[in-house]
Design a protein around this motif. Structure first.
Motif, PDB file in Angstrom:
ATOM      1  N   THR A  97      37.348  27.223  47.998  1.00  0.00           N
ATOM      2  CA  THR A  97      38.317  28.408  48.702  1.00  0.00           C
ATOM      3  C   THR A  97      38.214  29.576  48.304  1.00  0.00           C
ATOM      4  OG1 THR A  97      40.137  27.926  47.055  1.00  0.00           O
ATOM      5  CG2 THR A  97      40.092  26.395  48.816  1.00  0.00           C
ATOM      6  N   ILE A  98      37.163  29.943  47.580  1.00  0.00           N
ATOM      7  CA  ILE A  98      36.869  31.473  47.177  1.00  0.00           C
ATOM      8  C   ILE A  98      36.093  31.965  48.331  1.00  0.00           C
ATOM      9  CG2 ILE A  98      34.644  30.685  46.086  1.00  0.00           C
ATOM     10  CD1 ILE A  98      37.007  33.518  44.721  1.00  0.00           C
TER      11      ILE A  98
ATOM     12  N   ILE B 197      37.036  31.511  51.340  1.00  0.00           N
ATOM     13  CA  ILE B 197      38.318  32.193  52.063  1.00  0.00           C
ATOM     14  C   ILE B 197      38.768  33.597  51.536  1.00  0.00           C
ATOM     15  CG2 ILE B 197      40.542  31.659  52.891  1.00  0.00           C
ATOM     16  CD1 ILE B 197      39.925  28.794  53.030  1.00  0.00           C
ATOM     17  N   TYR B 198      38.855  33.650  50.142  1.00  0.00           N
ATOM     18  CA  TYR B 198      39.474  34.694  49.477  1.00  0.00           C
ATOM     19  C   TYR B 198      38.745  35.717  49.647  1.00  0.00           C
ATOM     20  CZ  TYR B 198      41.701  37.201  45.571  1.00  0.00           C
ATOM     21  OH  TYR B 198      42.212  37.967  44.693  1.00  0.00           O
TER      22      TYR B 198
ATOM     23  N   SER C 225      30.128  28.132  44.593  1.00  0.00           N
ATOM     24  CA  SER C 225      31.620  28.326  44.488  1.00  0.00           C
ATOM     25  C   SER C 225      32.136  28.640  43.085  1.00  0.00           C
ATOM     26  CB  SER C 225      32.188  27.350  45.510  1.00  0.00           C
ATOM     27  OG  SER C 225      32.164  26.205  44.573  1.00  0.00           O
TER      28      SER C 225
ATOM     29  N   SER D 142      45.845  30.860  55.558  1.00  0.00           N
ATOM     30  CA  SER D 142      44.613  30.243  54.895  1.00  0.00           C
ATOM     31  C   SER D 142      44.160  30.997  53.737  1.00  0.00           C
ATOM     32  CB  SER D 142      43.330  29.902  55.555  1.00  0.00           C
ATOM     33  OG  SER D 142      42.864  31.210  55.949  1.00  0.00           O
ATOM     34  N   ILE D 143      44.547  32.374  53.810  1.00  0.00           N
ATOM     35  CA  ILE D 143      44.219  33.297  52.845  1.00  0.00           C
ATOM     36  C   ILE D 143      45.437  32.748  51.534  1.00  0.00           C
ATOM     37  CG2 ILE D 143      44.328  35.785  52.056  1.00  0.00           C
ATOM     38  CD1 ILE D 143      43.024  36.320  54.755  1.00  0.00           C
TER      39      ILE D 143
ATOM     40  N   SER E 251      44.292  30.245  49.673  1.00  0.00           N
ATOM     41  CA  SER E 251      43.388  30.392  48.706  1.00  0.00           C
ATOM     42  C   SER E 251      43.675  31.101  47.544  1.00  0.00           C
ATOM     43  CB  SER E 251      42.229  31.214  49.588  1.00  0.00           C
ATOM     44  OG  SER E 251      42.623  32.673  49.739  1.00  0.00           O
ATOM     45  N   THR E 252      44.704  32.190  47.488  1.00  0.00           N
ATOM     46  CA  THR E 252      45.274  32.819  46.433  1.00  0.00           C
ATOM     47  C   THR E 252      45.922  32.041  45.240  1.00  0.00           C
ATOM     48  OG1 THR E 252      47.643  33.451  47.430  1.00  0.00           O
ATOM     49  CG2 THR E 252      45.668  34.848  47.881  1.00  0.00           C
TER      50      THR E 252
ATOM     51  N   THR F 238      44.951  28.468  45.237  1.00  0.00           N
ATOM     52  CA  THR F 238      44.120  27.528  44.608  1.00  0.00           C
ATOM     53  C   THR F 238      42.694  28.135  44.098  1.00  0.00           C
ATOM     54  OG1 THR F 238      42.961  27.505  47.233  1.00  0.00           O
ATOM     55  CG2 THR F 238      44.403  25.858  46.781  1.00  0.00           C
ATOM     56  N   THR F 239      42.890  29.180  44.060  1.00  0.00           N
ATOM     57  CA  THR F 239      41.681  30.203  43.327  1.00  0.00           C
ATOM     58  C   THR F 239      42.443  30.354  42.110  1.00  0.00           C
ATOM     59  OG1 THR F 239      42.076  32.117  44.373  1.00  0.00           O
ATOM     60  CG2 THR F 239      40.210  30.824  45.001  1.00  0.00           C
TER      61      THR F 239
END
Length: 231
Positions: A56-57, A59-60, A118, A170-171, A174-175, A177-178
């Motif tokens: 998901t980075i 997406i980030y 990733s 989605s962002i 991602s914040t 899940t990262t």
């Protein structure tokens, strides 16, 4: 001869400059001032259950293209709406600066294992971006302002307005899940975007900001300033 359409109206470039400048002051200035201060960890039990998902980075990092596109759209609206949008950004980033200075936050990042692209990007992110300036999340704040920039604009296709909401969500994910942010950071960013947009009109800041930026633009542009502003 058909007039060439500009990416952003000339007068709005000054507003863009102020937005970028304040964003850097808020983020890097607060970090420099609070580096030795006590930082609060707002992680809760639900945050601890969210897994680290290195992929998901993408997406980030990809959010920057989303920001550029939607901020350009926001600046191309009618002058009143454009300055309300950009004025809301100024209010929001100023409040962020106050939050970062009054209540510095941090979190505990996991050890990133693995050798995929990733995983490498995750480690790079952790090296270049310290675990501070978390509440409210500027990433989520800016992403939701991108939604605000298009949601009431009938000139923008409905499919893109809906897509903007999905991209923003989605962002947000991602914040988390990262492990860059926790849930309250995300909620704070979204709420701040809405409150700032509301206040910008109600307190008259958008009108004042439009006049101030337009006056500065005319001084910079000289005699052609008024014409360029109207374009």
């Amino acid at each position: 001869m058909k007039k060439k359409r500009q990416i952003v109206p000339p007068v709005m470039w000054i507003a863009v400059f102020f937005t970028i400048t304040l964003n850097n002051i808020t983020y890097y200035g607060a970090r420099a001032l609070t580096s030795d201060w006590y930082h609060h960890d707002l992680t809760n039990s639900l945050d601890e259950k969210i897994p680290l998902l290195p992929w998901t980075i993408l997406i980030y990092y990809g959010c920057y293209l989303f920001w550029i596109i939607n901020y350009a759209i926001g600046c191309r609206q009618e002058k009143e709406k454009a300055f309300r949008f950009m004025g809301a950004d100024i209010i929001a980033k100023t409040i962020c600066l106050c939050c970062f200075l009054i209540y510095p936050t941090t979190n505990v990042r996991p050890v990133v294992e693995g050798q995929s692209l990733s995983h490498e990007l995750m480690r790079l992110l952790y090296r270049i971006d310290a675990a501070d300036n978390l509440f409210p999340s500027i990433h989520c704040l800016t992403s939701w302002l991108c939604v605000i920039a298009v949601r009431g604009n009938e000139k923008i296709p409905r499919w893109y307005r809906i897509t903007s909401v999905l991209i923003a969500i989605s962002i947000f994910v991602s914040t988390l899940t990262t492990k860059q942010h926790v849930i309250i950071d995300v909620a704070g960013g979204v709420l701040l975007a809405e409150v700032s947009y509301f206040l910008c009109e109600k307190c008259g800041f958008s009108g004042w900001y439009a006049k101030a930026v337009s006056r500065l633009y005319r001084k910079i542009a000289g005699k052609g300033g008024q014409r360029g502003e109207e374009d």
